[in-house]
Design a protein around this motif. Structure first.
Motif, PDB file in Angstrom:
ATOM      1  N   ALA A   1       5.278  -3.287   4.465  1.00  0.00           N
ATOM      2  CA  ALA A   1       5.891  -4.565   3.948  1.00  0.00           C
ATOM      3  C   ALA A   1       5.998  -4.507   2.298  1.00  0.00           C
ATOM      4  N   LEU A   2       5.191  -3.665   1.771  1.00  0.00           N
ATOM      5  CA  LEU A   2       5.317  -3.699   0.233  1.00  0.00           C
ATOM      6  C   LEU A   2       6.182  -2.128  -0.096  1.00  0.00           C
ATOM      7  N   LEU A   3       5.785  -1.273   0.850  1.00  0.00           N
ATOM      8  CA  LEU A   3       6.364  -0.036   0.381  1.00  0.00           C
ATOM      9  C   LEU A   3       7.092   0.645   1.826  1.00  0.00           C
ATOM     10  N   PRO A   4       8.285   0.020   2.106  1.00  0.00           N
ATOM     11  CA  PRO A   4       8.859   0.525   3.266  1.00  0.00           C
ATOM     12  C   PRO A   4       9.041   2.131   3.396  1.00  0.00           C
ATOM     13  N   GLY A   5       9.173   2.824   2.171  1.00  0.00           N
ATOM     14  CA  GLY A   5       9.266   4.254   2.334  1.00  0.00           C
ATOM     15  C   GLY A   5       8.037   4.976   3.234  1.00  0.00           C
ATOM     16  N   ILE A   6       7.114   4.265   3.304  1.00  0.00           N
ATOM     17  CA  ILE A   6       6.159   5.080   3.825  1.00  0.00           C
ATOM     18  C   ILE A   6       6.162   5.567   5.619  1.00  0.00           C
ATOM     19  N   ASP A   7       7.319   4.594   6.068  1.00  0.00           N
ATOM     20  CA  ASP A   7       7.879   4.858   7.258  1.00  0.00           C
ATOM     21  C   ASP A   7       8.188   6.352   7.460  1.00  0.00           C
TER      22      ASP A   7
END
Length: 424
Positions: free
Chosen positions: A328-334
């Motif tokens: 939610a805070l850092l979508p790049g971790i997807d």
């Protein structure tokens, strides 16, 4: 059995042929104590069947006295500030001794609020920081994005704590093992300054009211002038039969996740967040310098807090919640690979403060009960315990040292024994 006074262990009475110190527990706290004791000229044995496999293995390594500050915990705050101040010299000493980089990152910590309610809570915490004179301040969302461009589109507010840092606990533990000579002794016959014996302590040996050693699960007696119990949440059970000592440690389980973020998600700061009231943190490591994973960066997510035993079982709900709130805070971790889920129990005490230093039982010292802050507190704990063993001149004597001594007074080892024996 004849007894002799050994000068390197303070006033401890050391049985002939014994070590100066036996440290029970080979996590980061126990190894830090052992290393500092060996550097002070003591002979040291560490007992642990799997050194570093407990809470140290799961820890993310935040050195965060400011962002961990909580209401009503002023004593813990003083202790944590003193501990954070000890880390740079400790890391430098360890690197000088071993050549190892312990991954100390001094880039500061960014705290994010996901929605308006989270921002209101963050501002309450910032007011607490201001009341204690701590270095932190609110940022605009635009300023937060300039520091970390990977922030997601929905962030209500942010704060910056420039002096809250991070270290790599696994790298630090490996360096401590190396500093202790590689640490893998199977028996009790070595005469080297320090050794690590892969065995479990089963009970302490007492003689005339003094602790004189430790029995292990192979039936051996490891004799010593002093015993330091740094066995995490198991410390209380080990000491249950020692008269006059009350160590109410309990397991508080947490889960951390490790991601391989590849070379693209270049996070530079520790990111902490509140997502609809739930805390989460994201701790990046330095990228791998060479090899097949050159440029890849490990990212640690954490951490749940559960009043549960150390069953080492991850829960689907815990893993889901960490990933949900972090993305939610850092979508790049997807795009990152989930490479490890690590559930472990931290050693907690009823007042959220550790037990550090000598006890009223001669020869028995404690270094346990550090809760969420074992990594942060390890260097300060080591120096305090070794001072109590007689291996250091002391931690006072200067304005800074007096402040450290005052902070450590809250971790005195007899506080629960005194409560237990006070008439009602």
């Amino acid at each position: 059995m004849s007894l002799s006074v050994h000068p390197s262990a303070g006033d401890a009475v050391v049985p002939d042929g014994a070590r100066d110190v036996v440290v029970v527990g080979g996590g980061i706290v126990g190894l830090a104590v052992a290393w500092r004791a060996a550097r002070a000229g003591m002979t040291v044995t560490v007992l642990d069947p799997a050194p570093g496999a407990g809470a140290t293995h799961a820890a993310a390594g935040m050195l965060a006295p400011v962002t961990e500050a909580d209401f009503g915990e002023e004593a813990a705050l003083r202790l944590h500030l003193a501990a954070a101040a000890a880390w740079p010299a400790f890391a430098a000493d360890l690197r000088a001794a071993t050549g190892a980089d312990v991954g100390l990152r001094t880039a500061g910590t960014l705290t994010l609020a996901y929605d308006a309610d989270d921002l209101a809570l963050l501002r309450r915490v910032l007011a607490l920081h201001a009341a204690h004179g701590l270095a932190s301040h609110e940022l605009t969302v635009a300023d937060a994005r300039r520091r970390e461009p990977y922030l997601g589109p929905r962030v209500a507010g942010a704060a910056w704590a420039p002096a809250d840092h991070a270290v790599d606990p696994r790298a630090t533990h490996a360096a401590l093992l190396a500093a202790l000579g590689g640490g893998d002794a199977a028996g009790a016959g070595s005469a080297t300054e320090a050794r690590v014996v892969r065995a479990s302590a089963t009970r302490l040996a007492l003689d005339g009211g003094r602790v004189v050693g430790v029995h292990d699960d192979a039936g051996r007696l490891h004799r010593a002038g002093a015993v330091v119990v740094a066995a995490g949440w198991q410390s209380g059970a080990l000491l249950a039969d020692v008269p006059g000592v009350v160590v109410p440690t309990r397991p508080v389980k947490g889960q951390t996740l490790r991601l391989d973020a590849g070379p693209d998600l270049a996070l530079e700061h520790v990111v902490r967040g509140l997502v609809q009231g739930r805390p989460v943190y994201v701790v990046p490591r330095d990228p791998e310098p060479a090899g097949p994973r050159a440029g890849h960066r490990e990212v640690v997510l954490g951490a749940t807090t559960e009043e549960n035993p150390d069953d080492r079982r991850a829960t689907a709900g815990g893993v889901f919640a960490l990933l949900r709130d972090a993305r939610a805070l850092l979508p790049g971790i997807d795009e990152a690979a989930l490479v490890e889920v690590t559930p472990r129990a931290r050693p907690a005490t009823p007042d959220n403060l550790p037990l550090v230093g000598p006890t009223d039982v001669p020869g028995l010292h404690l270094a346990t009960g550090h809760g969420r802050n074992g990594i942060l507190l390890a260097p300060l704990t080591a120096d305090a315990v070794v001072a109590g063993l007689g291996g250091l001149s002391g931690l006072g004597g200067t304005e800074s040292g007096d402040g450290v001594a005052t902070a450590l007074a809250t971790a005195r080892t007899d506080r629960f024994a005194r409560t237990a024996t006070t008439p009602r």
